[in-house]
Scaffold this motif. Structure first.
Motif, mmCIF file in Angstrom:
data_model
loop_
_atom_site.group_PDB
_atom_site.id
_atom_site.type_symbol
_atom_site.label_atom_id
_atom_site.label_comp_id
_atom_site.label_asym_id
_atom_site.label_seq_id
_atom_site.Cartn_x
_atom_site.Cartn_y
_atom_site.Cartn_z
ATOM 1 N N LEU A 125 0.847 -1.192 0.000
ATOM 2 C CA LEU A 125 0.000 0.000 0.000
ATOM 3 C C LEU A 125 0.884 1.244 0.000
ATOM 4 O O LEU A 125 1.969 1.239 0.574
ATOM 5 C CB LEU A 125 -0.890 0.026 1.251
ATOM 6 N N THR A 126 0.395 2.298 -0.620
ATOM 7 C CA THR A 126 1.098 3.580 -0.541
ATOM 8 C C THR A 126 0.857 4.163 0.852
ATOM 9 O O THR A 126 -0.021 3.693 1.596
ATOM 10 C CB THR A 126 0.570 4.572 -1.592
ATOM 11 N N ALA A 127 1.601 5.197 1.191
ATOM 12 C CA ALA A 127 1.401 5.863 2.482
ATOM 13 C C ALA A 127 -0.034 6.390 2.580
ATOM 14 O O ALA A 127 -0.672 6.288 3.632
ATOM 15 C CB ALA A 127 2.402 7.000 2.657
ATOM 16 N N HIS A 128 -0.543 6.931 1.478
ATOM 17 C CA HIS A 128 -1.920 7.441 1.466
ATOM 18 C C HIS A 128 -2.924 6.301 1.669
ATOM 19 O O HIS A 128 -3.876 6.439 2.439
ATOM 20 C CB HIS A 128 -2.190 8.187 0.157
ATOM 21 N N THR A 130 -2.365 3.490 3.160
ATOM 22 C CA THR A 130 -2.222 3.016 4.540
ATOM 23 C C THR A 130 -3.015 3.904 5.485
ATOM 24 O O THR A 130 -3.710 3.409 6.380
ATOM 25 C CB THR A 130 -0.736 2.980 4.946
ATOM 26 N N GLU A 131 -2.943 5.208 5.287
ATOM 27 C CA GLU A 131 -3.707 6.128 6.138
ATOM 28 C C GLU A 131 -5.208 5.944 5.908
ATOM 29 O O GLU A 131 -5.998 5.975 6.855
ATOM 30 C CB GLU A 131 -3.295 7.581 5.885
ATOM 31 N N GLN A 132 -5.621 5.737 4.669
ATOM 32 C CA GLN A 132 -7.037 5.480 4.379
ATOM 33 C C GLN A 132 -7.493 4.177 5.042
ATOM 34 O O GLN A 132 -8.605 4.094 5.566
ATOM 35 C CB GLN A 132 -7.265 5.405 2.872
ATOM 36 N N PHE A 133 -6.634 3.165 5.001
ATOM 37 C CA PHE A 133 -6.920 1.874 5.642
ATOM 38 C C PHE A 133 -7.108 2.084 7.142
ATOM 39 O O PHE A 133 -8.066 1.592 7.741
ATOM 40 C CB PHE A 133 -5.770 0.910 5.341
ATOM 41 N N ARG A 134 -6.211 2.841 7.762
ATOM 42 C CA ARG A 134 -6.298 3.130 9.202
ATOM 43 C C ARG A 134 -7.622 3.839 9.511
ATOM 44 O O ARG A 134 -8.321 3.489 10.458
ATOM 45 C CB ARG A 134 -5.115 4.000 9.618
ATOM 46 N N GLN A 135 -7.971 4.832 8.700
ATOM 47 C CA GLN A 135 -9.217 5.571 8.915
ATOM 48 C C GLN A 135 -10.440 4.682 8.699
ATOM 49 O O GLN A 135 -11.413 4.760 9.453
ATOM 50 C CB GLN A 135 -9.272 6.790 7.999
ATOM 51 N N ALA A 136 -10.384 3.833 7.685
ATOM 52 C CA ALA A 136 -11.514 2.933 7.408
ATOM 53 C C ALA A 136 -11.709 1.953 8.557
ATOM 54 O O ALA A 136 -12.847 1.699 8.978
ATOM 55 C CB ALA A 136 -11.287 2.184 6.097
ATOM 56 N N LEU A 137 -10.627 1.404 9.072
ATOM 57 C CA LEU A 137 -10.734 0.481 10.207
ATOM 58 C C LEU A 137 -11.301 1.196 11.430
ATOM 59 O O LEU A 137 -12.149 0.647 12.143
ATOM 60 C CB LEU A 137 -9.370 -0.135 10.533
ATOM 61 N N SER A 138 -10.854 2.422 11.665
ATOM 62 C CA SER A 138 -11.358 3.193 12.795
ATOM 63 C C SER A 138 -12.857 3.466 12.648
ATOM 64 O O SER A 138 -13.630 3.303 13.598
ATOM 65 C CB SER A 138 -10.587 4.507 12.904
#
Length: 145
Positions: A125-128, A130-138
């Motif tokens: 995953l790109t850094a972006h 990865t951040e979207q993944f983190r936000q989606a999980l949250s």
């Protein structure tokens, strides 16, 4: 025809989340095993690292274990000197669970290998992303909490 369509359907998100959880837990168990703790114990220690001085009920919720399981888990960690319990000054009937220096040292010993596991999980995953993944999980967690 319906069976063929069902066979082509992607797995449910719930199934995929569980797959990720199980493989992460397996890898985490292997990483912390030399220290004589389990992935669940490691998780509880990381919770205390972020929010020290929790009640057993709070620690159980934040560590994803039952209230019954947390008693044994805390007893084991306390026996190893990784946590300690003390009376809550605001509620003398309640015991708070606190991380000891030995607990902090154990977490520090595993910090790099756990970070590498996380990086391995998202390496494609790109850094972006990865951040979207983190936000989606949250967001998914908040929707169900």
């Amino acid at each position: 025809m319906l069976d063929a369509q069902a066979a082509k359907a992607p797995p449910s998100l719930l199934y995929m989340v569980k797959q990720v959880e199980l493989v992460v837990r397996s890898h985490l168990d292997e990483l912390v095993k030399p220290s004589g703790i389990t992935a669940l114990q490691y998780t509880a220690l990381t919770v205390l690292q972020r929010h020290d001085g929790l009640s057993a009920a709070q620690l159980a919720r934040d560590s994803f274990v039952t209230a019954q399981s947390i008693a044994d888990l805390v007893r084991s960690l306390e026996g190893r000197g990784l946590v300690r319990r003390e009376r809550n000054p605001h509620n003398r009937r309640e015991l708070l669970i606190l991380l000891t220096d030995a607990g902090r040292e154990l977490l520090a010993q595993h910090e790099e290998s756990v970070r590498e596991l996380e990086e391995r999980m998202v390496r494609d995953l790109t850094a972006h992303q990865t951040e979207q993944f983190r936000q989606a999980l949250s967001k998914a967690w908040h929707a169900l909490s």
